[in-house]
Design a protein around this motif. Structure first.
Motif, PDB file in Angstrom:
ATOM      1  N   ILE A 274     -31.898 -17.594 -66.136  1.00 14.82           N
ATOM      2  CA  ILE A 274     -33.086 -17.948 -65.344  1.00 14.82           C
ATOM      3  C   ILE A 274     -33.663 -16.655 -64.771  1.00 14.82           C
ATOM      4  O   ILE A 274     -33.057 -16.038 -63.890  1.00 14.82           O
ATOM      5  CB  ILE A 274     -32.775 -18.922 -64.187  1.00 14.82           C
ATOM      6  CG1 ILE A 274     -32.158 -20.230 -64.679  1.00 14.82           C
ATOM      7  CG2 ILE A 274     -34.066 -19.215 -63.405  1.00 14.82           C
ATOM      8  CD1 ILE A 274     -31.769 -21.205 -63.569  1.00 14.82           C
ATOM      9  N   ASP A 275     -34.799 -16.238 -65.301  1.00 15.95           N
ATOM     10  CA  ASP A 275     -35.499 -15.083 -64.714  1.00 15.95           C
ATOM     11  C   ASP A 275     -36.542 -15.652 -63.760  1.00 15.95           C
ATOM     12  O   ASP A 275     -37.363 -16.472 -64.149  1.00 15.95           O
ATOM     13  CB  ASP A 275     -36.155 -14.244 -65.803  1.00 15.95           C
ATOM     14  CG  ASP A 275     -36.725 -12.982 -65.218  1.00 15.95           C
ATOM     15  OD1 ASP A 275     -35.955 -12.187 -64.645  1.00 15.95           O
ATOM     16  OD2 ASP A 275     -37.951 -12.798 -65.268  1.00 15.95           O
ATOM     17  N   GLY A 276     -36.466 -15.181 -62.497  1.00 17.53           N
ATOM     18  CA  GLY A 276     -37.281 -15.794 -61.462  1.00 17.53           C
ATOM     19  C   GLY A 276     -36.444 -16.806 -60.697  1.00 17.53           C
ATOM     20  O   GLY A 276     -36.884 -17.877 -60.325  1.00 17.53           O
ATOM     21  N   THR A 277     -35.199 -16.416 -60.465  1.00 15.90           N
ATOM     22  CA  THR A 277     -34.226 -17.326 -59.848  1.00 15.90           C
ATOM     23  C   THR A 277     -34.676 -17.828 -58.480  1.00 15.90           C
ATOM     24  O   THR A 277     -34.490 -19.002 -58.131  1.00 15.90           O
ATOM     25  CB  THR A 277     -32.859 -16.621 -59.708  1.00 15.90           C
ATOM     26  OG1 THR A 277     -32.394 -16.254 -61.008  1.00 15.90           O
ATOM     27  CG2 THR A 277     -31.844 -17.511 -59.041  1.00 15.90           C
TER      28      THR A 277
ATOM     29  N   GLY B 226     -43.165  -6.290 -58.949  1.00 18.74           N
ATOM     30  CA  GLY B 226     -42.110  -7.071 -58.287  1.00 18.74           C
ATOM     31  C   GLY B 226     -41.305  -6.161 -57.388  1.00 18.74           C
ATOM     32  O   GLY B 226     -41.479  -4.943 -57.411  1.00 18.74           O
TER      33      GLY B 226
ATOM     34  N   ALA C  14     -37.395  -5.334 -55.288  1.00 18.80           N
ATOM     35  CA  ALA C  14     -35.929  -5.429 -55.388  1.00 18.80           C
ATOM     36  C   ALA C  14     -35.385  -6.355 -54.300  1.00 18.80           C
ATOM     37  O   ALA C  14     -36.123  -6.789 -53.399  1.00 18.80           O
ATOM     38  CB  ALA C  14     -35.336  -4.031 -55.239  1.00 18.80           C
ATOM     39  N   TYR C  15     -34.090  -6.623 -54.408  1.00 14.50           N
ATOM     40  CA  TYR C  15     -33.432  -7.456 -53.395  1.00 14.50           C
ATOM     41  C   TYR C  15     -32.921  -6.614 -52.223  1.00 14.50           C
ATOM     42  O   TYR C  15     -32.564  -7.138 -51.185  1.00 14.50           O
ATOM     43  CB  TYR C  15     -32.250  -8.190 -54.027  1.00 14.50           C
ATOM     44  CG  TYR C  15     -32.659  -9.274 -55.000  1.00 14.50           C
ATOM     45  CD1 TYR C  15     -32.361  -9.189 -56.360  1.00 14.50           C
ATOM     46  CD2 TYR C  15     -33.370 -10.392 -54.564  1.00 14.50           C
ATOM     47  CE1 TYR C  15     -32.741 -10.181 -57.249  1.00 14.50           C
ATOM     48  CE2 TYR C  15     -33.748 -11.394 -55.447  1.00 14.50           C
ATOM     49  CZ  TYR C  15     -33.428 -11.276 -56.778  1.00 14.50           C
ATOM     50  OH  TYR C  15     -33.817 -12.265 -57.671  1.00 14.50           O
TER      51      TYR C  15
ATOM     52  N   ARG D 153     -47.822 -10.605 -57.620  1.00 16.81           N
ATOM     53  CA  ARG D 153     -46.360 -10.593 -57.567  1.00 16.81           C
ATOM     54  C   ARG D 153     -45.928 -12.025 -57.846  1.00 16.81           C
ATOM     55  O   ARG D 153     -45.971 -12.882 -56.949  1.00 16.81           O
ATOM     56  CB  ARG D 153     -45.897 -10.132 -56.175  1.00 16.81           C
ATOM     57  CG  ARG D 153     -44.422  -9.699 -56.107  1.00 16.81           C
ATOM     58  CD  ARG D 153     -43.398 -10.827 -56.213  1.00 16.81           C
ATOM     59  NE  ARG D 153     -42.067 -10.399 -55.840  1.00 16.81           N
ATOM     60  CZ  ARG D 153     -41.025 -10.263 -56.662  1.00 16.81           C
ATOM     61  NH1 ARG D 153     -41.193 -10.558 -57.953  1.00 16.81           N
ATOM     62  NH2 ARG D 153     -39.861  -9.837 -56.246  1.00 16.81           N
TER      63      ARG D 153
ATOM     64  N   SER E  78     -41.224 -13.212 -61.674  1.00 14.90           N
ATOM     65  CA  SER E  78     -40.413 -13.181 -62.892  1.00 14.90           C
ATOM     66  C   SER E  78     -40.892 -12.046 -63.778  1.00 14.90           C
ATOM     67  O   SER E  78     -42.018 -12.102 -64.315  1.00 14.90           O
ATOM     68  CB  SER E  78     -40.529 -14.502 -63.660  1.00 14.90           C
ATOM     69  OG  SER E  78     -40.085 -14.339 -65.006  1.00 14.90           O
ATOM     70  N   ALA E  79     -40.046 -11.055 -63.966  1.00 12.74           N
ATOM     71  CA  ALA E  79     -40.432  -9.895 -64.789  1.00 12.74           C
ATOM     72  C   ALA E  79     -40.745 -10.330 -66.216  1.00 12.74           C
ATOM     73  O   ALA E  79     -41.715  -9.877 -66.826  1.00 12.74           O
ATOM     74  CB  ALA E  79     -39.307  -8.874 -64.801  1.00 12.74           C
TER      75      ALA E  79
ATOM     76  N   TYR F  60     -48.457  -3.909 -65.768  1.00 14.77           N
ATOM     77  CA  TYR F  60     -47.336  -4.346 -64.924  1.00 14.77           C
ATOM     78  C   TYR F  60     -46.447  -3.143 -64.690  1.00 14.77           C
ATOM     79  O   TYR F  60     -46.257  -2.295 -65.596  1.00 14.77           O
ATOM     80  CB  TYR F  60     -46.577  -5.455 -65.640  1.00 14.77           C
ATOM     81  CG  TYR F  60     -45.173  -5.738 -65.128  1.00 14.77           C
ATOM     82  CD1 TYR F  60     -44.070  -5.303 -65.844  1.00 14.77           C
ATOM     83  CD2 TYR F  60     -44.972  -6.424 -63.945  1.00 14.77           C
ATOM     84  CE1 TYR F  60     -42.791  -5.574 -65.384  1.00 14.77           C
ATOM     85  CE2 TYR F  60     -43.689  -6.707 -63.475  1.00 14.77           C
ATOM     86  CZ  TYR F  60     -42.596  -6.268 -64.205  1.00 14.77           C
ATOM     87  OH  TYR F  60     -41.325  -6.519 -63.760  1.00 14.77           O
TER      88      TYR F  60
ATOM     89  N   GLU G  19     -42.608  -2.105 -62.446  1.00 14.76           N
ATOM     90  CA  GLU G  19     -41.550  -2.508 -61.516  1.00 14.76           C
ATOM     91  C   GLU G  19     -40.382  -1.539 -61.610  1.00 14.76           C
ATOM     92  O   GLU G  19     -40.005  -1.103 -62.698  1.00 14.76           O
ATOM     93  CB  GLU G  19     -41.070  -3.936 -61.784  1.00 14.76           C
ATOM     94  CG  GLU G  19     -40.053  -4.407 -60.759  1.00 14.76           C
ATOM     95  CD  GLU G  19     -39.906  -5.906 -60.639  1.00 14.76           C
ATOM     96  OE1 GLU G  19     -40.653  -6.663 -61.290  1.00 14.76           O
ATOM     97  OE2 GLU G  19     -39.021  -6.329 -59.876  1.00 14.76           O
TER      98      GLU G  19
ATOM     99  N   LEU H  77     -35.550  -3.157 -62.730  1.00 13.59           N
ATOM    100  CA  LEU H  77     -35.272  -4.222 -63.684  1.00 13.59           C
ATOM    101  C   LEU H  77     -33.928  -4.008 -64.375  1.00 13.59           C
ATOM    102  O   LEU H  77     -33.513  -2.893 -64.669  1.00 13.59           O
ATOM    103  CB  LEU H  77     -36.375  -4.301 -64.744  1.00 13.59           C
ATOM    104  CG  LEU H  77     -37.762  -4.728 -64.259  1.00 13.59           C
ATOM    105  CD1 LEU H  77     -38.663  -4.975 -65.463  1.00 13.59           C
ATOM    106  CD2 LEU H  77     -37.695  -5.949 -63.371  1.00 13.59           C
TER     107      LEU H  77
ATOM    108  N   ASP I 221     -33.729  -8.745 -67.773  1.00 11.81           N
ATOM    109  CA  ASP I 221     -35.091  -9.059 -67.287  1.00 11.81           C
ATOM    110  C   ASP I 221     -36.126  -8.628 -68.321  1.00 11.81           C
ATOM    111  O   ASP I 221     -37.197  -9.197 -68.437  1.00 11.81           O
ATOM    112  CB  ASP I 221     -35.403  -8.292 -65.987  1.00 11.81           C
ATOM    113  CG  ASP I 221     -34.536  -8.702 -64.808  1.00 11.81           C
ATOM    114  OD1 ASP I 221     -34.228  -9.897 -64.688  1.00 11.81           O
ATOM    115  OD2 ASP I 221     -34.170  -7.815 -64.018  1.00 11.81           O
TER     116      ASP I 221
HETATM  117  C1  LIP Z   1     -36.179 -11.099 -60.874  1.00 10.89           C
HETATM  118  C2  LIP Z   1     -37.202 -10.329 -61.665  1.00 10.89           C
HETATM  119  C3  LIP Z   1     -38.418 -10.009 -60.797  1.00 10.89           C
HETATM  120  C4  LIP Z   1     -37.988  -9.161 -59.659  1.00 10.89           C
HETATM  121  C5  LIP Z   1     -36.993  -9.947 -58.822  1.00 10.89           C
HETATM  122  C6  LIP Z   1     -35.766 -10.339 -59.657  1.00 10.89           C
HETATM  123  P1  LIP Z   1     -34.016 -12.539 -61.370  1.00 10.89           P
HETATM  124  O1  LIP Z   1     -35.075 -11.346 -61.699  1.00 10.89           O
HETATM  125  O2  LIP Z   1     -37.596 -11.101 -62.773  1.00 10.89           O
HETATM  126  O3  LIP Z   1     -39.401  -9.314 -61.532  1.00 10.89           O
HETATM  127  O4  LIP Z   1     -39.086  -8.776 -58.901  1.00 10.89           O
HETATM  128  O5  LIP Z   1     -36.598  -9.169 -57.734  1.00 10.89           O
HETATM  129  O6  LIP Z   1     -35.092  -9.175 -60.053  1.00 10.89           O
HETATM  130  O7  LIP Z   1     -33.146 -12.010 -60.282  1.00 10.89           O
HETATM  131  O8  LIP Z   1     -34.766 -13.733 -60.944  1.00 10.89           O
HETATM  132  O9  LIP Z   1     -33.257 -12.753 -62.672  1.00 10.89           O
END
Ligand code: LIP
Length: 288
Positions: free
Chosen positions: A104-107, A180, A182-183, A207, A210-211, A226, A228, A231, A235
């Motif tokens: 799941i990208d865009g968790t 996008g 980072a966490y 924003r 989802s990358a 785009y 970021e 990644l 991603d």
């Molecule tokens: C997400 C990326 C998104 C980024 C988020 C996160 P995840 O991946 O798709 O571009 O900005 O911070 O890294 O964690 O949902 O697989």
């Protein structure tokens, strides 16, 4: 038998087109199946199963279930291939091919019930090293509207089977640019400073969380570019091929290949202008 050509650097692959078509079909079949699983699970209550790098970097029970299904299907459909998956799934390759999986990208979007999330599955050839592997096929599938973006090396990029192309090059001041964050709070502070340099120079920023889907939006001409920092290979892998097969480029700043330090994607001229601005803002150093 026709051979595909890696358009970004002109390298001629040694993979016959029918094999690449088969691999693309497997990527889409598995991504759609995993997408249906997580979409169905989302209709119920979704729990955070764990956190990773920070308290906001979450793994849901759906991430785990989807990755399990994906690995089971790949073992059956492509025995002997390797696997590199976001939630820890890994397998050595006996065939030279490795599947790069983001279940799941865009968790965070998924956790909050926002529709912009995707299953991203790519297959690469060569050593499992993002700096040297060659992405040969991939699929980014968006479960909420069941839209699949696909590509195979040398065969173009498609959305629901219809060919897509990146936008025409545009002046940066007219460019709609995705990004996008980072966490990590420290990294996000640096990314915010970069954004103060970029935002006044472009049409606007999107924003979307989802990358993989940001890269597909670039490939379909729905974003002009785009960028970021941060990644992970999963991603990026499928979306990178979809962009290059749609006539775009995906690069780093100081390196030809994209990396965790920076990914920039779009039509070549737009990427060149944006990369110059990002280099001036030292955007690839925010995580240091
Ligand atoms: C997400 C990326 C998104 C980024 C988020 C996160 P995840 O991946 O798709 O571009 O900005 O911070 O890294 O964690 O949902 O697989």
């Amino acid at each position: 038998m026709a051979r595909a050509i890696n358009r970004q650097d002109g390298a001629v692959t040694n993979h016959p087109a029918p094999l690449l078509a088969e691999l693309k079909g497997v990527a889409q079949q598995v991504a759609v199946a995993a997408g249906e699983l997580v979409r169905t699970m989302r209709q119920g209550h979704i729990e955070v199963a764990a956190t990773k790098t920070t308290a906001t970097d979450v793994v849901t029970e759906a991430d785990t279930a989807a990755e399990k299904l994906i690995l089971e299907m790949l073992r059956k459909l492509r025995p002997g291939d390797g696997v590199l998956a976001e939630e820890g799934g890994a397998a050595h390759s006996d065939t030279g091919f490795t599947w790069v999986v983001d279940p799941i990208d865009g968790t965070v979007n998924y956790l909050y019930g926002l529709p912009n999330y995707a299953v991203s599955i790519a297959v690469v050839h060569g050593e499992p090293d993002p700096q040297t592997w060659q992405v040969v096929a991939g699929c980014v599938h968006r479960p909420e509207d069941s839209v699949s973006y696909t590509a195979a090396l040398g065969d173009g990029a498609y959305r629901q089977g219809t060919a897509i192309k990146v936008a025409a090059p545009t002046a940066l001041s007219q460019a709609l640019v995705g990004t996008g964050f980072a966490y990590s709070a420290k990294t996000r502070a640096g990314q915010a400073e970069v954004l103060t340099r970029v935002l006044p120079q472009v049409r606007d920023i999107r924003r979307m969380g989802s990358a993989a889907l940001d890269l597909c939006a670039v490939a379909a001409g729905q974003l002009d570019a785009y960028f970021e920092h941060g990644l992970s290979p999963w991603d990026l892998a499928a979306g990178q091929l979809i962009v290059t097969e749609a006539g775009g480029v995906v690069t780093g700043l100081s390196t030809r290949q994209p990396s965790t330090a920076m990914t920039v994607a779009g039509p070549p001229q737009t990427v060149a202008e944006l990369s110059e601005l990002l280099a001036q803002a030292r955007a690839d150093e925010v995580g240091n």
